[in-house]
Design a protein around this motif. Structure first.
Motif, PDB file in Angstrom:
ATOM      1  N   SER A 194       0.835  -1.206   0.000  1.00 27.68           N
ATOM      2  CA  SER A 194       0.000   0.000   0.000  1.00 27.68           C
ATOM      3  C   SER A 194       0.866   1.251   0.000  1.00 27.68           C
ATOM      4  CB  SER A 194      -0.922   0.010   1.217  1.00 27.68           C
ATOM      5  OG  SER A 194      -1.853  -1.045   1.166  1.00 27.68           O
ATOM      6  N   MET A 195       1.929   1.228   0.779  1.00 25.20           N
ATOM      7  CA  MET A 195       2.840   2.372   0.830  1.00 25.20           C
ATOM      8  C   MET A 195       3.584   2.548  -0.493  1.00 25.20           C
ATOM      9  SD  MET A 195       4.385   1.886   4.660  1.00 25.20           S
ATOM     10  CE  MET A 195       3.392   2.235   6.120  1.00 25.20           C
ATOM     11  N   VAL A 196       3.958   1.427  -1.111  1.00 22.63           N
ATOM     12  CA  VAL A 196       4.624   1.497  -2.419  1.00 22.63           C
ATOM     13  C   VAL A 196       3.681   2.098  -3.455  1.00 22.63           C
ATOM     14  CG1 VAL A 196       5.615   0.137  -4.303  1.00 22.63           C
ATOM     15  CG2 VAL A 196       6.161  -0.445  -1.927  1.00 22.63           C
ATOM     16  N   GLY A 197       2.431   1.611  -3.484  1.00 23.70           N
ATOM     17  CA  GLY A 197       1.460   2.139  -4.431  1.00 23.70           C
ATOM     18  C   GLY A 197       1.170   3.608  -4.210  1.00 23.70           C
ATOM     19  N   SER A 198       1.096   4.009  -2.935  1.00 29.09           N
ATOM     20  CA  SER A 198       0.826   5.413  -2.612  1.00 29.09           C
ATOM     21  C   SER A 198       1.970   6.318  -3.054  1.00 29.09           C
ATOM     22  CB  SER A 198       0.600   5.564  -1.105  1.00 29.09           C
ATOM     23  OG  SER A 198      -0.522   4.808  -0.688  1.00 29.09           O
ATOM     24  N   ALA A 199       3.176   5.772  -3.077  1.00 29.29           N
ATOM     25  CA  ALA A 199       4.343   6.548  -3.503  1.00 29.29           C
ATOM     26  C   ALA A 199       4.593   6.440  -5.001  1.00 29.29           C
ATOM     27  CB  ALA A 199       5.582   6.083  -2.735  1.00 29.29           C
ATOM     28  N   GLY A 200       3.701   5.756  -5.724  1.00 35.17           N
ATOM     29  CA  GLY A 200       3.862   5.619  -7.164  1.00 35.17           C
ATOM     30  C   GLY A 200       4.957   4.655  -7.558  1.00 35.17           C
ATOM     31  N   GLY A 201       5.268   3.702  -6.684  1.00 31.26           N
ATOM     32  CA  GLY A 201       6.382   2.805  -6.941  1.00 31.26           C
ATOM     33  C   GLY A 201       5.990   1.451  -7.491  1.00 31.26           C
ATOM     34  N   ARG A 202       7.018   0.658  -7.810  1.00 32.71           N
ATOM     35  CA  ARG A 202       6.837  -0.711  -8.301  1.00 32.71           C
ATOM     36  C   ARG A 202       7.862  -1.611  -7.640  1.00 32.71           C
ATOM     37  NH1 ARG A 202       3.598  -1.567 -12.786  1.00 32.71           N
ATOM     38  NH2 ARG A 202       4.391  -3.694 -12.770  1.00 32.71           N
ATOM     39  N   LEU A 203       7.451  -2.850  -7.388  1.00 33.18           N
ATOM     40  CA  LEU A 203       8.363  -3.853  -6.866  1.00 33.18           C
ATOM     41  C   LEU A 203       8.871  -4.776  -7.965  1.00 33.18           C
ATOM     42  CD1 LEU A 203       6.423  -4.737  -3.606  1.00 33.18           C
ATOM     43  CD2 LEU A 203       8.616  -3.549  -3.756  1.00 33.18           C
ATOM     44  N   LEU A 204       7.965  -5.148  -8.884  1.00 33.50           N
ATOM     45  CA  LEU A 204       8.330  -6.022 -10.001  1.00 33.50           C
ATOM     46  C   LEU A 204       8.017  -5.329 -11.321  1.00 33.50           C
ATOM     47  CD1 LEU A 204       6.919  -9.519  -8.876  1.00 33.50           C
ATOM     48  CD2 LEU A 204       9.084  -8.423  -8.247  1.00 33.50           C
TER      49      LEU A 204
END
Length: 423
Positions: A194-204
């Protein structure tokens, strides 16, 4: 799944069906075998669908185990070539695995059109893999920020605001902790995603085959570390799962919790006197005033590749019809995937007046419905990959405990270890 997707059902239900207890008679060709998780309303939904089928099919319900690992193991068996499932309940993270293995029939034609009609985009994305629809959405889920309005008159829209509010509460001798799922398991992955998505990020990467862990993912690691460093997190955060934080909140050990919507009916049952002060908002975001993106959860219905018969698709469509999604929402606290259900103003029995207990409507039983619908529209899907179980276990291990996170170093470790899992 959202780790809390079925816990509300477990809290509120006295369901005693045994797994696989329903069996069809030998030679009953119109039997459609459904393997699904324990959900209080499922027996009633199955009965209703069978009554409407006019003999075209008869759904036989087999209850999956209550724990996630047991559910996945059972579905792997029942969707196999020698398995017994015609329809299986799929956690939203499982679609790529079973589609990649060729175990799910593709939805096409009129059945596809019906399965996708009116579905919110977040849930819709969880039923697809490699450009094809491999399941029908049954229910979705998103976490919200829950708070006590006697302590928190205005919910924070960013994590920095929450840290400040929590500090002021603690300085005044009041409960000022944020309760989150910080144990080493999927709940920690959901929080971080959720924090990654809120920051506009990606993991894969978009193909699910490469590790990215970009700047947004690094920023999310910084948020987790900041929450730990400032004392905003509960001292037992590294042990906490959904039920732990729900109960801790009910005991007054925190001013905030990030959890699934099942906590509302659970609070209504456990502490009705406090229910008027139990409020909700979208999870905080990275920037004040913007709000965050919650990880999407829920369950889909997959048809076994060898069971791709018209009556099986029709049975699946009935199980997740607007009427049955509404029933699961007001009785079991499971958010619908269909836009129209959120706007429904009628009670379960339209012939009788609305009653919050005996004949509820979405508004009376699900007062947080508009916030959930908004969060679902802007939800953050978890990384889509056939190797999700290994990816999730790796992320949880690297992030645990949150207080030991060093953003840049931890991000580098994630890239290396996720690359090994995917490579």
């Amino acid at each position: 799944m959202g780790p809390g997707t079925r816990r509300g059902a477990a809290v509120l239900s006295s369901l005693t069906l045994l797994a696989g207890s329903a069996c069809s008679a030998p030679g009953e060709e119109n039997a459609v075998h459904l393997f699904f998780v324990p959900e209080p309303s499922i027996p009633a939904i199955v009965e209703q669908c069978n009554a409407m089928a006019n003999g075209d099919y008869r759904i036989v319900f087999h209850e999956l185990p209550r724990d996630g690992a047991g559910q996945l193991a059972s579905v792997r068996k029942e969707l196999g070539e020698a398995g017994g499932a015609d329809i299986a309940g799929l956690d939203v993270t499982w679609t790529p695995e079973f589609a990649e293995r060729g175990r799910l029939a593709e939805w096409t034609g009129a059945e596809l059109a019906e399965a996708e009609r009116g579905v919110l985009e977040g849930p819709r994305s969880t039923a697809r893999w490699a450009g094809k629809v491999r399941a029908a959405t049954k229910n979705t889920n998103v976490q919200l920020l829950w708070f006590d309005d006697r302590l928190v008159p205005r919910p924070p829209s960013s994590w920095d605001e929450l840290i400040d509010q929590a500090a002021r509460l603690r300085a005044g001798g009041k409960p000022g902790h944020l309760l989150v799922t910080g144990a080493e398991y999927e709940g920690l992955v959901v929080l971080y995603n959720s924090m990654v998505g809120s920051a506009g990020g990606r993991l894969l990467g978009e193909d699910g085959k490469s590790a990215v862990v970009d700047a947004g993912a690094v920023a999310a690691l910084g948020t987790l570390r900041a929450l730990a460093d400032t004392g905003a997190l509960h001292p037992f955060v590294a042990r906490h799962r959904e039920e732990d934080i729900r109960l801790a909140f009910e005991r007054g050990e925190g001013a905030f919790q990030v959890n699934w919507p099942y906590v509302y009916p659970a609070m209504a049952q456990a502490r009705p006197v406090d229910l008027p002060h139990f409020r909700w908002a979208r999870v905080p975001g990275s920037v004040p005033g913007t709000g965050g993106r919650s990880t999407i959860g829920g369950y889909n219905l997959g048809v076994r590749a060898e069971s791709a018969r018209p009556e099986v698709f029709q049975a699946a469509l009935c199980l997740r019809s607007p009427e049955n999604q509404k029933l699961a929402a007001v009785r079991d606290g499971l958010p619908p995937t269909l836009e129209q259900v959120y706007a429904d103003t009628t009670p379960l029995d339209p012939a009788r007046p609305v009653d919050p207990v005996t004949n509820p409507s979405m508004a009376t039983a699900y007062p947080m419905k508009d916030t959930i619908a908004e969060a679902v529209r802007e939800a953050a899907p978890r990384p889509a990959t056939p190797a999700y179980q290994e990816v999730s276990a790796t992320i949880a291990r690297v992030l645990s405990p949150p207080g030991a996170i060093d953003p840049e170093r931890t991000a580098a470790t994630l890239r290396t270890e996720l690359g090994g899992v995917l490579g």
